[in-house]
Design a protein around this motif. Structure first.
Motif, PDB file in Angstrom:
ATOM      1  N   ALA A 153       0.825  -1.210   0.000  1.00  0.00           N
ATOM      2  CA  ALA A 153       0.000   0.000   0.000  1.00  0.00           C
ATOM      3  C   ALA A 153       0.853   1.251   0.000  1.00  0.00           C
ATOM      4  O   ALA A 153       0.545   2.236  -0.693  1.00  0.00           O
ATOM      5  CB  ALA A 153      -0.933  -0.019   1.214  1.00  0.00           C
ATOM      6  N   VAL A 154       1.941   1.248   0.777  1.00  0.00           N
ATOM      7  CA  VAL A 154       2.841   2.404   0.801  1.00  0.00           C
ATOM      8  C   VAL A 154       3.487   2.621  -0.557  1.00  0.00           C
ATOM      9  O   VAL A 154       3.590   3.761  -1.052  1.00  0.00           O
ATOM     10  CB  VAL A 154       3.911   2.224   1.900  1.00  0.00           C
ATOM     11  N   ILE A 155       3.933   1.540  -1.189  1.00  0.00           N
ATOM     12  CA  ILE A 155       4.579   1.658  -2.508  1.00  0.00           C
ATOM     13  C   ILE A 155       3.613   2.235  -3.540  1.00  0.00           C
ATOM     14  O   ILE A 155       3.946   3.187  -4.268  1.00  0.00           O
ATOM     15  CB  ILE A 155       5.111   0.284  -2.962  1.00  0.00           C
ATOM     16  N   PHE A 156       2.405   1.669  -3.611  1.00  0.00           N
ATOM     17  CA  PHE A 156       1.427   2.185  -4.568  1.00  0.00           C
ATOM     18  C   PHE A 156       0.962   3.590  -4.191  1.00  0.00           C
ATOM     19  O   PHE A 156       0.601   4.377  -5.070  1.00  0.00           O
ATOM     20  CB  PHE A 156       0.231   1.233  -4.658  1.00  0.00           C
ATOM     21  N   GLY A 157       0.991   3.905  -2.900  1.00  0.00           N
ATOM     22  CA  GLY A 157       0.631   5.253  -2.491  1.00  0.00           C
ATOM     23  C   GLY A 157       1.614   6.288  -3.008  1.00  0.00           C
ATOM     24  O   GLY A 157       1.212   7.342  -3.524  1.00  0.00           O
ATOM     25  N   PHE A 158       2.899   5.987  -2.923  1.00  0.00           N
ATOM     26  CA  PHE A 158       3.901   6.924  -3.444  1.00  0.00           C
ATOM     27  C   PHE A 158       3.896   6.957  -4.978  1.00  0.00           C
ATOM     28  O   PHE A 158       4.159   8.011  -5.578  1.00  0.00           O
ATOM     29  CB  PHE A 158       5.290   6.554  -2.925  1.00  0.00           C
ATOM     30  N   LEU A 159       3.592   5.828  -5.608  1.00  0.00           N
ATOM     31  CA  LEU A 159       3.507   5.819  -7.073  1.00  0.00           C
ATOM     32  C   LEU A 159       2.370   6.710  -7.566  1.00  0.00           C
ATOM     33  O   LEU A 159       2.544   7.525  -8.489  1.00  0.00           O
ATOM     34  CB  LEU A 159       3.319   4.383  -7.570  1.00  0.00           C
ATOM     35  N   VAL A 160       1.196   6.554  -6.961  1.00  0.00           N
ATOM     36  CA  VAL A 160       0.057   7.364  -7.393  1.00  0.00           C
ATOM     37  C   VAL A 160       0.267   8.825  -7.010  1.00  0.00           C
ATOM     38  O   VAL A 160      -0.234   9.738  -7.689  1.00  0.00           O
ATOM     39  CB  VAL A 160      -1.253   6.802  -6.806  1.00  0.00           C
ATOM     40  N   THR A 161       1.041   9.090  -5.950  1.00  0.00           N
ATOM     41  CA  THR A 161       1.375  10.471  -5.608  1.00  0.00           C
ATOM     42  C   THR A 161       2.195  11.117  -6.717  1.00  0.00           C
ATOM     43  O   THR A 161       1.964  12.285  -7.086  1.00  0.00           O
ATOM     44  CB  THR A 161       2.160  10.516  -4.285  1.00  0.00           C
ATOM     45  N   ALA A 162       3.161  10.386  -7.263  1.00  0.00           N
ATOM     46  CA  ALA A 162       3.976  10.913  -8.360  1.00  0.00           C
ATOM     47  C   ALA A 162       3.130  11.199  -9.596  1.00  0.00           C
ATOM     48  O   ALA A 162       3.303  12.228 -10.263  1.00  0.00           O
ATOM     49  CB  ALA A 162       5.100   9.926  -8.693  1.00  0.00           C
ATOM     50  N   VAL A 163       2.197  10.292  -9.894  1.00  0.00           N
ATOM     51  CA  VAL A 163       1.331  10.497 -11.064  1.00  0.00           C
ATOM     52  C   VAL A 163       0.433  11.710 -10.862  1.00  0.00           C
ATOM     53  O   VAL A 163       0.253  12.540 -11.767  1.00  0.00           O
ATOM     54  CB  VAL A 163       0.500   9.231 -11.342  1.00  0.00           C
ATOM     55  N   TYR A 164      -0.123  11.830  -9.675  1.00  0.00           N
ATOM     56  CA  TYR A 164      -0.951  13.003  -9.373  1.00  0.00           C
ATOM     57  C   TYR A 164      -0.128  14.292  -9.419  1.00  0.00           C
ATOM     58  O   TYR A 164      -0.638  15.354  -9.803  1.00  0.00           O
ATOM     59  CB  TYR A 164      -1.603  12.856  -7.993  1.00  0.00           C
ATOM     60  N   GLY A 165       1.138  14.222  -9.020  1.00  0.00           N
ATOM     61  CA  GLY A 165       1.985  15.398  -9.079  1.00  0.00           C
ATOM     62  C   GLY A 165       2.211  15.870 -10.512  1.00  0.00           C
ATOM     63  O   GLY A 165       2.154  17.076 -10.800  1.00  0.00           O
ATOM     64  N   VAL A 166       2.457  14.929 -11.417  1.00  0.00           N
ATOM     65  CA  VAL A 166       2.615  15.288 -12.839  1.00  0.00           C
ATOM     66  C   VAL A 166       1.315  15.871 -13.388  1.00  0.00           C
ATOM     67  O   VAL A 166       1.321  16.867 -14.131  1.00  0.00           O
ATOM     68  CB  VAL A 166       3.050  14.047 -13.651  1.00  0.00           C
ATOM     69  N   ASN A 167       0.193  15.258 -13.024  1.00  0.00           N
ATOM     70  CA  ASN A 167      -1.105  15.757 -13.484  1.00  0.00           C
ATOM     71  C   ASN A 167      -1.380  17.154 -12.930  1.00  0.00           C
ATOM     72  O   ASN A 167      -1.964  18.002 -13.625  1.00  0.00           O
ATOM     73  CB  ASN A 167      -2.206  14.798 -13.041  1.00  0.00           C
ATOM     74  N   THR A 168      -0.961  17.415 -11.699  1.00  0.00           N
ATOM     75  CA  THR A 168      -1.148  18.745 -11.121  1.00  0.00           C
ATOM     76  C   THR A 168      -0.345  19.791 -11.884  1.00  0.00           C
ATOM     77  O   THR A 168      -0.839  20.896 -12.158  1.00  0.00           O
ATOM     78  CB  THR A 168      -0.735  18.745  -9.642  1.00  0.00           C
ATOM     79  N   PHE A 169       0.889  19.451 -12.232  1.00  0.00           N
ATOM     80  CA  PHE A 169       1.719  20.377 -13.000  1.00  0.00           C
ATOM     81  C   PHE A 169       1.089  20.712 -14.352  1.00  0.00           C
ATOM     82  O   PHE A 169       1.019  21.886 -14.754  1.00  0.00           O
ATOM     83  CB  PHE A 169       3.108  19.768 -13.206  1.00  0.00           C
ATOM     84  N   LEU A 170       0.598  19.701 -15.058  1.00  0.00           N
ATOM     85  CA  LEU A 170      -0.043  19.934 -16.346  1.00  0.00           C
ATOM     86  C   LEU A 170      -1.361  20.687 -16.191  1.00  0.00           C
ATOM     87  O   LEU A 170      -1.706  21.529 -17.029  1.00  0.00           O
ATOM     88  CB  LEU A 170      -0.289  18.598 -17.055  1.00  0.00           C
ATOM     89  N   ALA A 171      -2.103  20.407 -15.112  1.00  0.00           N
ATOM     90  CA  ALA A 171      -3.380  21.098 -14.891  1.00  0.00           C
ATOM     91  C   ALA A 171      -3.151  22.577 -14.579  1.00  0.00           C
ATOM     92  O   ALA A 171      -3.931  23.434 -15.017  1.00  0.00           O
ATOM     93  CB  ALA A 171      -4.151  20.421 -13.761  1.00  0.00           C
ATOM     94  N   VAL A 172      -2.095  22.888 -13.824  1.00  0.00           N
ATOM     95  CA  VAL A 172      -1.775  24.287 -13.533  1.00  0.00           C
ATOM     96  C   VAL A 172      -1.424  25.033 -14.813  1.00  0.00           C
ATOM     97  O   VAL A 172      -1.867  26.164 -15.057  1.00  0.00           O
ATOM     98  CB  VAL A 172      -0.625  24.378 -12.510  1.00  0.00           C
ATOM     99  N   ARG A 173      -0.612  24.399 -15.658  1.00  0.00           N
ATOM    100  CA  ARG A 173      -0.236  25.045 -16.924  1.00  0.00           C
ATOM    101  C   ARG A 173      -1.444  25.240 -17.835  1.00  0.00           C
ATOM    102  O   ARG A 173      -1.588  26.299 -18.459  1.00  0.00           O
ATOM    103  CB  ARG A 173       0.822  24.200 -17.639  1.00  0.00           C
TER     104      ARG A 173
END
Length: 208
Positions: A153-173
């Protein structure tokens, strides 16, 4: 004889008048078929969105959030359970909200509600999911019993955090570009109005 002929003429004129009025009446019945409105005509699967960066990121986020939620649900015993419950809530909420947004964008349902700023809505969801996923993953990493389900759960939690971070960057732009394109026509209209009013003032001064 004259009295017997007058009713016939009156009846004939009355019948002719009724036929004319009936022919020109605006309340005549029509035989044109009434076409029913197709309410779901605008709903279609937008494959271009699914192939775009936002569509792919949304699909990955939904899948990873679901896997993280399944991993945390397999934990049968915990003490303390605060980290487990927090991660469970975050992963379930992210899965539901992101899945609904993915469905809305894929089926073009957002075009039915143009009054909602969907770019800002997507930005808020991705930013909030990034923050809460990294927080819940850190808490679960510090408060676990080193079981396989917790580590997964911790591993997948950090993986999905990274994906959400990339999506946040693109959404801000995307949100900034959208606001810039909206402000440009407004400034152009303002400059045109000022130029027109200045021309009218100059014309009035010349006439005076």
């Amino acid at each position: 004889m004259r009295s017997s002929e007058e009713p016939e003429g009156f009846d004939g004129e009355a019948s002719n008048t009724s036929m004319i009025s009936g022919a020109s009446s605006p309340y005549q019945t029509t035989t044109e078929p009434v076409h029913s409105r197709n309410v779901f005509g605008g709903i279609r699967c937008d494959m271009e969105y699914l192939k775009s960066h936002f569509g792919i990121l949304k699909v990955v986020e939904v899948v990873l959030s679901l896997i993280a939620f399944i991993c945390i649900e397999t934990i049968m015993m915990c003490s303390p359970c605060g980290g487990v419950y927090f991660f469970e809530f975050v992963s379930c909420s992210a899965f539901v909200v992101t899945g609904v947004l993915l469905l809305i964008f894929t089926l073009n349902l957002h075009t039915k509600v143009p009054h909602v700023n969907w770019s800002l809505t997507d930005l808020i969801n991705t930013a909030a999911s990034t923050f809460f996923f990294v927080l819940s993953s850190l808490v679960l990493a510090c408060m676990n019993h080193n079981t396989g389900a917790e580590i997964a759960a911790v591993i997948f939690g950090f993986l999905v955090t990274a994906v959400y971070g990339v999506n946040t960057f693109l959404a801000v732009r995307k949100w900034r570009l959208g606001n810039g394109s909206q402000r440009a026509p407004q400034s152009n209209d303002y400059m045109r109005a000022r130029t027109a009013s200045r021309g009218e003032m100059e014309a009035r001064s010349d006439l005076a």
